[in-house]
Structure formats: structure tokens, C-alpha cells
Design a protein around this motif. Structure first.
Motif, PDB file in Angstrom:
ATOM      1  N   GLU A  53       9.674 113.490 -31.049  1.00  0.00           N
ATOM      2  CA  GLU A  53      10.533 112.723 -30.138  1.00  0.00           C
ATOM      3  C   GLU A  53       9.969 112.674 -28.723  1.00  0.00           C
ATOM      4  OE1 GLU A  53      14.371 114.516 -30.493  1.00  0.00           O
ATOM      5  OE2 GLU A  53      14.827 113.512 -32.397  1.00  0.00           O
ATOM      6  N   GLY A  54       8.777 113.244 -28.530  1.00  0.00           N
ATOM      7  CA  GLY A  54       8.098 113.091 -27.250  1.00  0.00           C
ATOM      8  C   GLY A  54       7.973 114.318 -26.378  1.00  0.00           C
ATOM      9  N   ALA A  55       8.470 115.469 -26.818  1.00  0.00           N
ATOM     10  CA  ALA A  55       8.367 116.681 -26.006  1.00  0.00           C
ATOM     11  C   ALA A  55       6.903 117.104 -25.882  1.00  0.00           C
ATOM     12  CB  ALA A  55       9.181 117.810 -26.625  1.00  0.00           C
ATOM     13  N   GLU A  56       6.445 117.323 -24.655  1.00  0.00           N
ATOM     14  CA  GLU A  56       5.082 117.777 -24.409  1.00  0.00           C
ATOM     15  C   GLU A  56       5.108 119.290 -24.252  1.00  0.00           C
ATOM     16  OE1 GLU A  56       3.205 115.706 -21.243  1.00  0.00           O
ATOM     17  OE2 GLU A  56       3.514 113.735 -22.133  1.00  0.00           O
ATOM     18  N   VAL A  57       4.697 119.991 -25.297  1.00  0.00           N
ATOM     19  CA  VAL A  57       4.823 121.439 -25.334  1.00  0.00           C
ATOM     20  C   VAL A  57       3.568 122.080 -25.932  1.00  0.00           C
ATOM     21  CG1 VAL A  57       7.345 121.398 -25.530  1.00  0.00           C
ATOM     22  CG2 VAL A  57       5.936 121.332 -27.605  1.00  0.00           C
ATOM     23  N   MET A  58       3.462 123.360 -25.677  1.00  0.00           N
ATOM     24  CA  MET A  58       2.460 124.191 -26.335  1.00  0.00           C
ATOM     25  C   MET A  58       3.172 124.998 -27.420  1.00  0.00           C
ATOM     26  SD  MET A  58       0.033 127.110 -24.553  1.00  0.00           S
ATOM     27  CE  MET A  58      -0.991 125.867 -23.770  1.00  0.00           C
ATOM     28  N   LEU A  79       0.861 117.516 -35.972  1.00  0.00           N
ATOM     29  CA  LEU A  79       1.491 117.339 -34.663  1.00  0.00           C
ATOM     30  C   LEU A  79       0.459 117.244 -33.553  1.00  0.00           C
ATOM     31  CD1 LEU A  79       4.493 119.864 -34.658  1.00  0.00           C
ATOM     32  CD2 LEU A  79       4.544 117.420 -35.162  1.00  0.00           C
ATOM     33  N   ARG A  80       0.788 116.489 -32.515  1.00  0.00           N
ATOM     34  CA  ARG A  80      -0.020 116.439 -31.308  1.00  0.00           C
ATOM     35  C   ARG A  80       0.684 117.293 -30.256  1.00  0.00           C
ATOM     36  NH1 ARG A  80      -5.085 114.616 -31.299  1.00  0.00           N
ATOM     37  NH2 ARG A  80      -4.816 114.010 -29.108  1.00  0.00           N
ATOM     38  N   VAL A  81       0.099 118.421 -29.937  1.00  0.00           N
ATOM     39  CA  VAL A  81       0.720 119.328 -28.981  1.00  0.00           C
ATOM     40  C   VAL A  81      -0.179 119.510 -27.766  1.00  0.00           C
ATOM     41  CG1 VAL A  81       2.077 120.562 -30.711  1.00  0.00           C
ATOM     42  CG2 VAL A  81      -0.237 121.344 -30.180  1.00  0.00           C
ATOM     43  N   LYS A  82       0.412 120.043 -26.708  1.00  0.00           N
ATOM     44  CA  LYS A  82      -0.296 120.217 -25.441  1.00  0.00           C
ATOM     45  C   LYS A  82      -1.316 121.349 -25.514  1.00  0.00           C
ATOM     46  CE  LYS A  82       0.914 120.174 -20.527  1.00  0.00           C
ATOM     47  NZ  LYS A  82       2.067 120.143 -19.583  1.00  0.00           N
ATOM     48  N   GLY A  83      -1.087 122.288 -26.409  1.00  0.00           N
ATOM     49  CA  GLY A  83      -1.996 123.412 -26.562  1.00  0.00           C
ATOM     50  C   GLY A  83      -1.455 124.364 -27.610  1.00  0.00           C
ATOM     51  N   VAL A  84      -2.286 125.322 -27.979  1.00  0.00           N
ATOM     52  CA  VAL A  84      -1.927 126.329 -28.978  1.00  0.00           C
ATOM     53  C   VAL A  84      -2.223 127.701 -28.400  1.00  0.00           C
ATOM     54  CG1 VAL A  84      -2.288 127.188 -31.315  1.00  0.00           C
ATOM     55  CG2 VAL A  84      -2.529 124.744 -30.842  1.00  0.00           C
TER      56      VAL A  84
END
Length: 261
Positions: A53-58, A79-84
Motif C-alpha cells: 500500500e506504499g509504506a516505505e520501510v525497512m 517486496l520492495r523495501v527500503k532496506g533489510v
């Protein structure tokens, strides 16, 4: 500027929006320590929904060798995430497995004696953007207390390894103080003095304090401008500013403060 990294349990979706609005530079949805084994599957569903839904998170995933690690890799694959954030980082193998499923930047958590012993190897792993210090777990593993003196060697090693590996400056561990702004600020100032660029947070109230400490102050920026201006007037030769000599290393420090601002 990546100064504050705020943890949120992955199985508490009602807290996601509040965390994202707390002013943290990075929100970390946690699949590891904050989530009971019986809730990890539902936590993955909540996280997937938020990211889609668009949350930019790690994401902080579970450690290599745990039953949940493979399921976390499967989640990252879609998933496309900001980092791991990889907990209990102690070798390059888990980093290679992560690189096979995601191109997201990785922040290994150094939180054991073995991880600290191999910190330079970990720092050179694929996808690693910066290191983070898991100070609480490190205390347990190393059998030391949480005093500044007891953790000084570990913190300094992480800062040095980051620099040698060409990484961004590392992120220091959490403060257990939730409501004492003076304690949080003092701990953050100690971290910054050692070369850390930010701090992990476990409550939204910690975020503004951490952000303030790791943001150059007006006095620092005024000094930096005086240094740069004096150096330009001197044509790059050593010059005195505020009664102290300014040479190339001091100029680089001043330029770095201005760049952060």
C-alpha cells in the motif's frame, strides 16, 4: 540524513501509521525479537499489506539458522523495501543469500563477540550499506555491562571497520530510557562523538531527541562556514580560525558538517 531508526513490531499494524508519522528517518518493521514465534506468519502478512500500500520501510528479518529465516527471504523476494536489517551478523554467507533475493541495502547488526571479531568481513559483504550495533544483545553475549567503558572497544571497532570498508557511518544501539530526554541525548552525543551517524530507537518519544543530537547545531554550522570562508581567502593554505589552526583535515570536517545540513 539517516539519524533515527525506529523499530515497530511487525504484528502490530495499528502502530505502523503512528511510527511512520513520528519523524524517524527510517521505520523498521520488526520480524525478529519483537514478534513471538506464533505470530511471525501473521506479521509477514501485515508487513506485506503495508508495503504493497506504499509504506516505505525497512525490515528486520530473523537470524540466519532460525526456522523463520527462509520464510523471511521468501517475503523479501516479492517486496520492495527500503532496506533489510540482518540480526546476529557473523559471516558473509547470510548476506550472499540475501543478495540472491533482494537488491535492497543491508544493515547487518553486530551483536555478538563473533560478529565483532569478524566485523570487517561482514562489512565487506554484498549489499551492505552500513553497520548497526546491537548493544543489548552484545552485552549478554560478551558478558559485560552496558557502561560506556565496557562497550567502548566494540563501538570503536564498528566505526573503524565501517570506515575501512568504505561504508556509511554506522548506527548505534538503542537507549533503554524511554522518557528521560537528558539520558537519551547524552547517550546519543556519546555515540556521535565516537563516529556513529545515528541511533536505533524503540519508542517514538526517542526520535526527536536523537534527530536533534545528530543534526549539526547552528553553532557548528557557523564555525564550519567561517572555516570554509577563511580557507578560500587563504587559497588553501593553513590559516587561523577562532584562535585555532585550520588545515586540510579541519576543512574536510567543516565541509562535511555543511553537507549534512
Amino acid at each position: 540524513m539517516m539519524r533515527s531508526y525506529l523499530f515497530v513490531p511487525g504484528d502490530r499494524p495499528e502502530r505502523f501509521a503512528k511510527a511512520l508519522a513520528a519523524g524517524a528517518d527510517v521505520v523498521i518493521l520488526d520480524l525478529e525479537d519483537a514478534v513471538a514465534a506464533s505470530n511471525k506468519a501473521i506479521a509477514r502478512e501485515h508487513i506485506a499489506k503495508a508495503v504493497e500500500e506504499g509504506a516505505e520501510v525497512m525490515l528486520r528479518i530473523n537470524g540466519h539458522g532460525t526456522p523463520a529465516f527462509a520464510d523471511d527471504l521468501a517475503l523479501l523476494r516479492r517486496l520492495r523495501v527500503k532496506g533489510v536489517m540482518l540480526p546476529k551478523a557473523e559471516s558473509i554467507g547470510p548476506l550472499q543469500e540475501l543478495a540472491a533475493v533482494t537488491d535492497a541495502p543491508v544493515l547487518p547488526l553486530i551483536e555478538s563477540a563473533l560478529g565483532l571479531w569478524r566485523v570487517l568481513d561482514v562489512a565487506g559483504g554484498p549489499g551492505v550499506e552500513r553497520l548497526a550495533f546491537g548493544s543489548i544483545d552484545f552485552q549478554v553475549d560478551a558478558g559485560c555491562d552496558g557502561s560506556d567503558a565496557a562497550l567502548l572497544h566494540a563501538r570503536s571497532q564498528i566505526v573503524l571497520a565501517s570506515r575501512v570498508a568504505g561504508l556509511q557511518a554506522p548506527i548505534d544501539g538503542v537507549s533503554v530510557a524511554l522518557d528521560d530526554a537528558q539520558v537519551i541525548a547524552a547517550e546519543a552525543a556519546h555515540s556521535r562523538a565516537l563516529g556513529f551517524a545515528g541511533k536505533l530507537c524503540i519508542h517514538p518519544r526517542q526520535v526527536p531527541v536523537v534527530n536533534q543530537v545528530f543534526t549539526p547545531s547552528a553553532e557548528e554550522l557557523a564555525w564550519a562556514r567561517r572555516v570554509v570562508e577563511a580557507s578560500e581567502r587563504s587559497g588553501g593554505a593553513a590559516v587561523s580560525v577562532d584562535g585555532a589552526m585550520v588545515d586540510l583535515p579541519v576543512l574536510i570536517k567543516a565541509q562535511g558538517l555543511l553537507a549534512l545540513a
